[in-house]
Structures are given as C-alpha cells and as structure tokens.
Scaffold this active site. Sequence first.
Site, PDB file in Angstrom:
ATOM      1  N   ALA A 123       0.842  -1.203   0.000  1.00  0.00           N
ATOM      2  CA  ALA A 123       0.000   0.000   0.000  1.00  0.00           C
ATOM      3  C   ALA A 123       0.871   1.245   0.000  1.00  0.00           C
ATOM      4  CB  ALA A 123      -0.932  -0.016   1.203  1.00  0.00           C
ATOM      5  N   THR A 125       0.719   3.710  -3.265  1.00  0.00           N
ATOM      6  CA  THR A 125       0.092   4.719  -4.131  1.00  0.00           C
ATOM      7  C   THR A 125      -1.132   5.348  -3.471  1.00  0.00           C
ATOM      8  OG1 THR A 125       0.839   3.525  -6.095  1.00  0.00           O
ATOM      9  CG2 THR A 125      -0.944   5.098  -6.401  1.00  0.00           C
ATOM     10  N   SER A 131       3.736   8.430  -8.949  1.00  0.00           N
ATOM     11  CA  SER A 131       5.160   8.476  -9.283  1.00  0.00           C
ATOM     12  C   SER A 131       5.944   9.272  -8.241  1.00  0.00           C
ATOM     13  CB  SER A 131       5.350   9.104 -10.666  1.00  0.00           C
ATOM     14  OG  SER A 131       4.771   8.297 -11.668  1.00  0.00           O
ATOM     15  N   THR A 157      -3.110  -3.477  -5.586  1.00  0.00           N
ATOM     16  CA  THR A 157      -3.269  -4.823  -6.124  1.00  0.00           C
ATOM     17  C   THR A 157      -3.487  -5.831  -5.002  1.00  0.00           C
ATOM     18  OG1 THR A 157      -1.834  -4.263  -7.979  1.00  0.00           O
ATOM     19  CG2 THR A 157      -2.218  -6.597  -7.568  1.00  0.00           C
ATOM     20  N   ARG A 269      -2.311 -20.282 -41.097  1.00  0.00           N
ATOM     21  CA  ARG A 269      -3.195 -19.430 -41.897  1.00  0.00           C
ATOM     22  C   ARG A 269      -2.672 -19.292 -43.323  1.00  0.00           C
ATOM     23  NH1 ARG A 269      -8.060 -17.342 -43.269  1.00  0.00           N
ATOM     24  NH2 ARG A 269      -8.014 -15.075 -43.614  1.00  0.00           N
ATOM     25  N   GLN A 280       7.213 -12.113 -46.582  1.00  0.00           N
ATOM     26  CA  GLN A 280       8.374 -11.465 -45.969  1.00  0.00           C
ATOM     27  C   GLN A 280       7.992 -10.382 -44.960  1.00  0.00           C
ATOM     28  OE1 GLN A 280      10.864 -10.233 -49.271  1.00  0.00           O
ATOM     29  NE2 GLN A 280      11.930 -12.197 -49.312  1.00  0.00           N
ATOM     30  N   GLY A 340      -4.388 -10.260 -38.083  1.00  0.00           N
ATOM     31  CA  GLY A 340      -5.341  -9.478 -38.857  1.00  0.00           C
ATOM     32  C   GLY A 340      -6.668  -9.341 -38.119  1.00  0.00           C
ATOM     33  N   GLU A 364       4.743  -0.098 -10.742  1.00  0.00           N
ATOM     34  CA  GLU A 364       6.101  -0.228 -10.199  1.00  0.00           C
ATOM     35  C   GLU A 364       7.081   0.723 -10.913  1.00  0.00           C
ATOM     36  OE1 GLU A 364       7.539  -3.972  -8.905  1.00  0.00           O
ATOM     37  OE2 GLU A 364       5.540  -4.846  -8.803  1.00  0.00           O
ATOM     38  N   THR A 366       6.521   4.016 -13.905  1.00  0.00           N
ATOM     39  CA  THR A 366       6.235   4.123 -15.335  1.00  0.00           C
ATOM     40  C   THR A 366       7.529   4.118 -16.153  1.00  0.00           C
ATOM     41  OG1 THR A 366       6.335   6.533 -15.310  1.00  0.00           O
ATOM     42  CG2 THR A 366       4.188   5.523 -14.828  1.00  0.00           C
TER      43      THR A 366
END
Length: 384
Positions: A123, A125, A131, A157, A269, A280, A340, A364, A366
């Site tokens: 804990a 943030t 940051s 989290t 595919r 290529q 695609g 953790e 940026t």
Amino acid sequence: MIRDTDTLTQLLDSVSRFVRERLVPAEQQVADTDEIPEDIVQDMRELGLFGMTIPEKFGGLELTMEEECRVLFELCQTAPAFRSLIGTTVGIGSQGILMDGTPEQQAQWLPRLATGELIASFALTEPEAGSDAASLRTSARREGDHYIVNGSKRYITNAPHAGIFTLMARTNPDDKGAGGVSAFIVDAKSPGISFGKYDVKMGQKGAHTCDVVFDNVKVPAANLIGLHEGRGFKTAMKVLEKGRIHIAAVSVGVAKRVLRDALNYAIDRKQFGQPIAEFQLVQAMLADSQAELYAAECMVIDAARRRDDGQKVATEASCCKMFATEMVGRVADRAVQILGGAGYMAEYGIERFYRDVRLFRLYEGTTQIQQIIIARNMVREATR
C-alpha cells in the site's frame, strides 16, 4: 545465480506443466468471471508459488533472483492475472519485511505468507501520490504502544484478498519528503479499514485492485518495520528495485506466449495459396519480435545475476523494466497485426493479451520514471 541445476529444472518442468494443463485452459473462464477459481489458487499454494522468494527457514523456496526470473519465464506464459495473485506476496508485499524487518517480524509473518495462508499487499500509491511516492499523505501518529493511521490508498493490487498490508505512511508531519515516511505491517482485518469497489480496468480480469481507506486504524508499534521511523521510503525503493526485475521477467514470459501464438497462426493461416508465415513482411514482424524478446531475456538474466552477486543494480533494474515492458507491448501489437481481423476478436485471445500487457508500462514505476532514474544515475556516476 543457480544453486542446483537439477532442482531448478524439476521446478521449471512442474511450473510449465501447471501452466499448460491448469492455467491456459482456465484463461477464458477467468476473463469471463473476473475470478480465479479457488482450486487453482490452492494448487498454486501447494506448488509453493506464494513462497518463491521467502527463505527456506520460513517455509519458502528461497529462490535467487535468477531462479525467480526463470520461473517467471514459464509461469507467465498465460494470462497475467495468475501471476498477479501471487506477485504481491512474492515481491513487494513480503520483501519489505524480509529486507528490513526484525527477526521477530519475519518469524511472525513470513511463514504464513510462504504457504499462501496470507496474501500480502503493498500500500504505497495514493490519489495524490503515484510516481511522486515521497509526497504521500497517509499519516501514522504514535500514541503509546500504537500508531493511529489515517489516509487512503489507490489502485492497490490484491487489496480485496489481502491478509496484511505493507503500508507506507508519514510518521513525521514536519518532514514533507522521503525522510518522514515509515513502513508498517498492518493486519487487513484491523478495525477502521474499508475497501472501495473493485476497479474496472482495461485488462487483467481476475487481478483485483481497489482503494483502501484507513480511518483511525490502530497499528501496534511492534509492526513498524525494522522498529525505526523514517526508513519507509528507502524500504519501498529497495523493494521496487527488485520488483522491476521481476516485472521485466513477467514481460518476457508473456511475450514468449504471445509470439508463439502469433507464429503458430502464421504457419497455419493460408492466403494466396501459401501460409502467411512465408510472406516477408510477416516474417519481418516475427523476426523483430524474436530479436527484442531475446534482448529483453538477456537483460533480465544479466541484471538478476548481478543482483545475486551483490552488485548495485538500480540502473540495470530500471533498464530491464523499461525495455521489457515496452517490448512486450510491441510484440502484442505485432501479434494482433499478424492475425489481422482474427487478432481483434476475443475468440483468439490475442486482443486480451494486448490489453493485459499495457499495464506493465505503468505500475512499479512508469517508463518515464525509469528513464529519469537511468539518466540521473548516469549523470551521478559521470560526475563523481
């Protein structure tokens, strides 16, 4: 550093089989329900995954940094939510106690974390401190043999499932910088703790975050990590430094899975009478992805070995975190392009990974914070 090659090989084989047989088949269920099945959580406990980094004397596997990274290369070839469930306990949730806790604190908490009985959450943030972690406002005021904690934390989290929090709070209101911050072990069942609703995120279904509010929460003074005030920010930075190598390894593991899926699709595919893997321009995307993945993997192993050797790795850890998390984003983007229209459809899972990996560049530290750390360390070294 690898201590015993045979033992590590057995562990890697077990983790790889677990991912293949248990986690990959459950990916869609987790995405649909936003929950990891409890039987899978129990299997993770039995495999020892919650205790990977905790010393053997406390019931953990005591993996070195290199061994941990190699396990993550295997474990993370599936939906990132599975790793996230153990990640805060393996890393930022328990490492503060391991690095700076007293022997009594370690003996009290680490055995229960190693078995997965408790999930640890970190804990740090806050609504006004991300940051700029040193500017946090959550306060801890000493009253006798307790601290009274007030404040709120954001995007935490595993908070809904936590047994304990490694909490960063300001113990010296006169010191507005890092020196006023201390670290605490807080029982998540303490009166006065409340939780916000689960955050609705871009991706990583099954990995839960939410706000945590501390309203006059009494925390025993014995739970001040290391029993010293003013060292919390240093503890957090040490924990995050290790965590950055960890997240880089996670990114490598996910990239391996995404690239493998894209390659297999390109082989199967057919367009214009031949597999698109023969084209290529498709080959160029595959080759770029493989080269970047290889570079990230080499960086992670090198940084891990340096850390195991006792070297200072703040710069290397930030390099790994920056490069690997950006790398997996590019690999996922190319995978969507290779598939695609199919890559945009939920049926194939690539679009889910594309959303999931975006978070790696944020938490953790940026990418931009890593750039600042790297450059500042470069200037410091050059001007000594």
